[in-house]
Design an enzyme around this catalytic site. Structure first.
Site, PDB file in Angstrom:
ATOM      1  N   GLU A 200       0.830  -1.212   0.000  1.00  0.00           N
ATOM      2  CA  GLU A 200       0.000   0.000   0.000  1.00  0.00           C
ATOM      3  C   GLU A 200       0.863   1.261   0.000  1.00  0.00           C
ATOM      4  O   GLU A 200       0.539   2.238  -0.676  1.00  0.00           O
ATOM      5  CB  GLU A 200      -0.933  -0.013   1.206  1.00  0.00           C
ATOM      6  CG  GLU A 200      -1.985  -1.105   1.053  1.00  0.00           C
ATOM      7  CD  GLU A 200      -3.022  -1.062   2.136  1.00  0.00           C
ATOM      8  OE1 GLU A 200      -4.155  -0.679   1.834  1.00  0.00           O
ATOM      9  OE2 GLU A 200      -2.687  -1.392   3.296  1.00  0.00           O
TER      10      GLU A 200
ATOM     11  N   GLU B  11      -4.426  -9.125   3.267  1.00  0.00           N
ATOM     12  CA  GLU B  11      -5.311  -8.786   4.383  1.00  0.00           C
ATOM     13  C   GLU B  11      -6.545  -9.682   4.488  1.00  0.00           C
ATOM     14  O   GLU B  11      -7.004 -10.000   5.586  1.00  0.00           O
ATOM     15  CB  GLU B  11      -5.759  -7.320   4.292  1.00  0.00           C
ATOM     16  CG  GLU B  11      -4.689  -6.307   4.672  1.00  0.00           C
ATOM     17  CD  GLU B  11      -3.739  -5.964   3.530  1.00  0.00           C
ATOM     18  OE1 GLU B  11      -3.768  -6.655   2.484  1.00  0.00           O
ATOM     19  OE2 GLU B  11      -2.960  -5.005   3.690  1.00  0.00           O
TER      20      GLU B  11
END
Ligand code: NAD
Length: 705
Positions: free
Chosen positions: A106, A126
Site C-alpha cells: 500500500e 489482508e
C-alpha cells in the site's frame, strides 16, 4: 514503544532516501508511519532534494503492517502515511526487494513510481487475516491495474512475482542491477522533473466492460461459499467496486469503513491467532532459532506408494532433487507412473504447464538400490506401517547413509524410538509425518523421539518449511499429536451412527461449521482401510478398546471408499458425488440391534459438540502427557492437517469461545452417561476451575517428548 528510529532519512545525489530499517522483515510498527511523513516534509522543504526513494534495509521492502497492532488503537494508520507519500510534491520512487505485502504494498502504491529487484514479491494478504487492505490499497491498485486483476490479487491474498507485477502494471521497472538503492536513486533522478507527478489515484486503467456490474456479481458468486463464514471477501469486492464507481476520496471512505467494521470481528481475531500460532509452532522452547540449520539440498524417499509419491512431488515442487527407492523394479515403476499421473492431471487442469511438469519430473530420480541414495542430505521412509518393515529399512539406511544425514519416517503412529533402535544413530532419527495427499496438505508433524537431537528437529523443520509446509513438533506417542487428538472425534462419529445419526447429517453439521468437506466424505477419499489395521492393533493391545463395528464391517465387505466405488456413500462410475447408501443404514441397524443400542435423534449442536469436545479432552491429555509444547501447536495441526475452519482459529481456540468450564461440564455429564472414555482431563478441569484459556496452555515440562 515507538519505533521512530527505524526510519532513516538521508539525501544522496539530490535524492532523499527514506530507509525502513526494522529487522527482521521491516514490518510497520508504531511511530514508523509518522517518521515517513516527517522525512517527506524534510525533503520537500529542502531545495537540494528533487525526488525521493523509499526503500527497505536488508532483504525486504516492507513485509506488512505489524499484525500485533491490529485490533488496538494506533496513533495513525497506513492510510495517513500513504496519503503523505501520494501528496508529496516531489516524486517518490518505491524500490522493492523481497516482500512488499499488505501495508508494504500500500505504501509502494502510494509512491509515484515502483521499481523492483527480480526476486521481489508483492501482495495484499489482508483478506486472509479477515480484513481488507486499509491503507488505500483497494483504491490505488484498482485504478492502476483494473478491477478484475485487483480482485484476483486482493481476494486470493497471493504473492505476485516481479515479472507478473510488471506485466500487470503494478511495477514500472524490474532492474537487474545488484545495487537496488543505487538503481533507484538513478531512476529517481531520471524522473525528478516529471510534472504532473503520476499518481495511482488519478488513473483509470481498465476497459469499460471490466467495470460492468456483471463482473462484480460473478465475483460475488464465485466467493459465495467462503462468504458464508467470512465477511472480508465480500467487503473487499465492495471496496473495489467503489474504486470503479466513486471518487478516490469516497472510495477511501468505503475502504476505511470496511476495515473498521472487520478489524475486531471474531473471524479476524481467530485468523490473527492462527497466523501467530503458526509462527510460534516453528520455535522449540528454550532453544535458539533453527534458522542456521543446514538446508536439505538433496533428498530420498523410500517407498513410492500413496504417501511416498506425494512426498517426492512435494520435494520436486520445492526444487529439491529427490531420489526414489522401492522394494522391486515393478513397484518402482508403479511409483513413477503414480507421480507422472499426478503431474499430468495438474497439466490437464491447467494449474501446471507441460514445461514445468517436465522440469519437476527431471528432479525425481528412480533408483534401484540403497547405495544410490547414500549421499542424500535427508531420507524419508514411507513404507508399510509395520515395525518389522520399518526396522529392515532403517537398518539399511544406517549402513549406507552419509554421516549427518537426516533419517526420517513418515509413520502415522509407530514409536520413533523403536524405529531409531534399528540404527546406531538415534540422534539423527525423527518423524516427518505428512498428511494425504502429501503434495497438497500443508502440515508436516515433526516427531521427536527420546533420543532425537535438537539439531535434527531444527533441520527437519527447515526442510519442511522449504517444502512449503507448516511444521509443528510432537512427542512420540501412539498417533502423535494430530491423529491422536483426532481419533476420539472419529470414534464419536462412528458411535453416533450406532445411536441413530447418519453420515450425511454429521457431514452437513461439519460443513456448516466451516469444514470444506464432511469427515465421512473425506474418509471415503482417504480410504476406510487406512485406520482398520490400526484399530485391530489397538484392540489387541487394549482389551477395553471400544471396537468400531460399523467401519470394520464396511471394510470387511470391501467398501473401502471411493477407490472401491462405495464406502460411507455410494459413487457412480467416474463421478465423485457421494450418494447416501441403504447398505450403510442396514449395517448400522444390524450393529445397533446386535448390541442393543437405543436409536434416537441428534441436534446439530449435540453432534458438533460431541465430536469436537472428545478431541478437546484428548488434546488436554496430550498436553498433560508433555507430548505437545503448546496448545496452539495442536491448533496449527488441525488447521493445516485436517481442514479445520481457519476463521475458527483451531480446536483449542474454538473451545475457548465456548469456555473451558462449559466444555468441562458437558464432558463430565457424558462421562456419567457413556463411561470411562469421557473422563475429563485433569488439565481441562484445572483450566475450567481457574477460568483460564485452553489456547494458552503449555505442555507439561515444556519439553514435549
Ligand atoms: P502404501 O501401501 O501406499 O505404500 C507403501 C509403499 O512402500 C509401497 O509402494 C511398497 O511397495 C513400499 N514398500 C514396502 N516395503 C518396502 C521396503 N522394504 N522397501 C522399499 N519400499 C517398500 O502406503 P502409504 O499409505 O503410502 O503409507 C506409507 C507410510 O505413510 C505408512 O507408514 C503410513 O502409516 C504413513 N501414512 C499414511 C497416510 C495415508 O493417508 N495413507 C498418511 C500419513 C502417513
Amino acid at each position: 514503544m515507538s519505533d521512530k528510529s527505524r526510519i532513516k532519512y538521508e539525501p544522496a545525489d539530490g535524492v532523499g532516501v527514506i530507509t525502513i530499517d526494522s529487522p527482521p522483515v521491516n514490518a510497520l510498527g508504531p511511530g514508523m508511519r509518522e517518521s515517513i511523513i516527517e522525512a517527506l516534509a524534510r525533503g520537500n522543504a529542502d531545495p537540494s532534494v528533487q525526488a525521493f526513494v523509499l526503500i527497505g534495509a536488508g532483504r525486504n521492502f516492507i513485509a506488512g503492517a505489524d499484525i500485533r497492532q491490529f485490533g488496538k488503537t494506533r496513533s495513525i494508520n497506513s492510510s495517513v502515511s500513504a496519503a503523505a507519500l501520494d501528496a508529496s510534491a516531489k516524486p517518490v520512487v518505491a524500490a522493492i526487494s523481497g516482500y512488499a505485502l499488505g501495508g508494504g504494498l500500500e505504501h509502494a502504491l502510494a509512491c509515484h513510481y515502483r521499481i523492483a529487484a527480480p526476486g521481489a514479491k508483492v501482495g495484499l494478504p489482508e483478506v486472509t487475516l479477515g480484513l481488507v487492505p486499509g491503507g488505500g490499497g483497494t483504491q490505488r491498485l484498482t485504478r492502476l491495474i483494473g478491477p478484475r486483476a485487483a480482485m484476483d490479487i486482493i481476494l486470493s491474498g497471493r504473492h505476485v512475482g516481479a515479472d507478473e507485477a510488471l506485466r500487470l502494471g503494478i511495477l514500472d521497472q524490474v532492474t537487474d542491477q545488484p545495487d537496488l538503492r543505487a538503481a533507484a536513486i538513478h531512476y529517481a533522478r531520471s524522473i525528478a522533473a516529471v510534472r504532473p507527478v503520476p499518481r495511482a489515484r488519478d488513473k483509470q486503467n481498465w476497459a469499460v466492460q471490466d467495470g460492468e456490474p456483471a463482473v462484480f456479481e460473478s465475483m460475488r458468486a464465485s466467493i459465495a461459499r467462503k462468504a458464508r463464514h467470512l465477511p472480508a471477501p465480500s467487503r473487499a469486492i465492495e471496496c473495489v467496486e467503489a474504486a470503479v464507481r466513486q471518487s478516490f476520496e469516497d472510495g477511501l471512505k468505503v475502504e476505511q469503513q470496511a476495515f473498521a467494521d472487520l478489524e475486531n470481528t471474531p473471524e479476524a481475531k481467530a485468523l490473527r491467532y492462527a497466523f501467530f500460532a503458526e509462527r510460534e509452532a516453528a520455535k522449540i522452547p528454550g532453544i535458539e532459532s533453527g534458522l542456521a540449520a543446514a538446508p536439505v539440498e538433496s533428498a530420498a524417499v523410500v517407498g513410492a506408494g500413496t504417501m511416498g509419491s506425494g512426498i517426492a512431488i512435494a520435494f520436486a515442487d520445492a526444487a529439491i532433487p529427490v531420489k526414489v527407492l522401492e522394494s522391486s523394479p515393478e513397484a518402482l515403476e508403479r511409483g513413477r507412473l503414480r507421480i507422472r499421473d499426478t503431474y499430468a492431471a495438474r497439466v490437464k487442469r491447467g494449474s501446471l504447464t507441460q514445461d514445468s511438469m517436465d522440469q519437476r519430473m527431471a528432479r525425481i530420480q528412480f533408483v534401484p538400490g540403497y547405495e544410490d541414495i547414500a549421499d542424500c542430505d535427508a531420507v524419508i521412509e514411507a513404507v508399510f506401517e509395520r515395525m518389522d518393515v520399518k526396522h529392515q529399512v532403517f537398518g539399511k539406511l544406517d549402513a549406507v547413509m552419509k554421516p549427518g544425514a537426516l533419517l526420517l519416517t513418515n509413520s502415522s503412529a509407530l514409536d520413533i524410538d523403536q524405529i531409531a533402535s534399528a540404527t546406531g544413530r538415534p540422534g539423527d532419527v525423527a518423524g516427518t509425518h505428512f498428511f494425504a495427499p502429501a503434495n497438497v496438505m500443508k502440515l508436516c508433524e515433526v516427531v521427536r523421539g527420546e533420543r532425537t537431537a535438537v539439531a535434527t528437529l531444527q533441520r527437519a523443520m527447515k526442510m519442511g518449511r522449504a517444502m512449503g509446509k507448516v511444521c509443528a513438533i510432537a512427542g512420540s506417542c501412539d498417533g502423535f499429536i494430530a491423529n491422536r487428538s483426532r481419533a476420539p472425534m472419529m470414534t464419536e462419529m462412528m458411535l453416533m451412527l450406532e445411536e441413530g445419526a447418519t453420515p450425511r447429517q454429521i457431514d452437513k453439521v461439519m460443513t456448516d461449521f466451516g469444514y470444506p468437506m464432511g469427515p465421512f466424505a473425506v474418509n471415503d477419499i482417504s480410504g476406510l482401510d487406512v485406520s482398520y489395521e490400526g484399530r485391530k492393533r489397538r484392540a489387541l493391545a487394549n482389551p477395553e478398546y471400544r471396537k468400531l463395528h460399523v467401519p470394520d464391517r464396511l471394510v470387511e465387505m470391501g467398501r473401502k471408499g471411493q477407490k472401491t466405488g462405495a464406502g460411507w456413500y455410494r459413487y457412480e462410475k467416474g463421478d465423485r458425488t457421494p450418494h447416501p447408501d441403504d447398505v450403510v443404514a442396514q449395517v448400522v441397524a444390524a450393529v445397533a440391534k446386535e448390541f442393543g443400542i437405543e436409536q434416537r435423534t441428534f441436534s446439530d449442536e449435540e453432534i458438533l459438540h460431541r465430536v469436537l469436545f472428545a478431541s478437546i479432552n484428548e488434546a488436554c491429555k496430550i498436553l498433560e502427557d508433555g507430548k505437545a509444547y503448546r496448545a496452539s501447536d495442536i491448533d496449527v495441526m488441525w488447521l493445516n492437517g485436517f481442514g479445520f475452519p481457519r476463521h475458527r482459529g483451531g480446536l483449542m481456540y474454538w473451545a475457548d469461545t465456548i469456555g473451558a468450564s462449559g466444555v468441562h461440564r458437558q464432558i463430565s455429564d457424558w462421562a456419567r452417561r457413556y463411561g470411562k472414555r469421557w473422563i475429563p482431563s485433569r488439565l481441562l478441569a484445572d483450566v475450567a476451575a481457574s477460568k483460564g484459556n485452553l489456547r494458552e496452555l503449555q505442555g507439561a515440562q515444556g519439553a514435549g517428548a
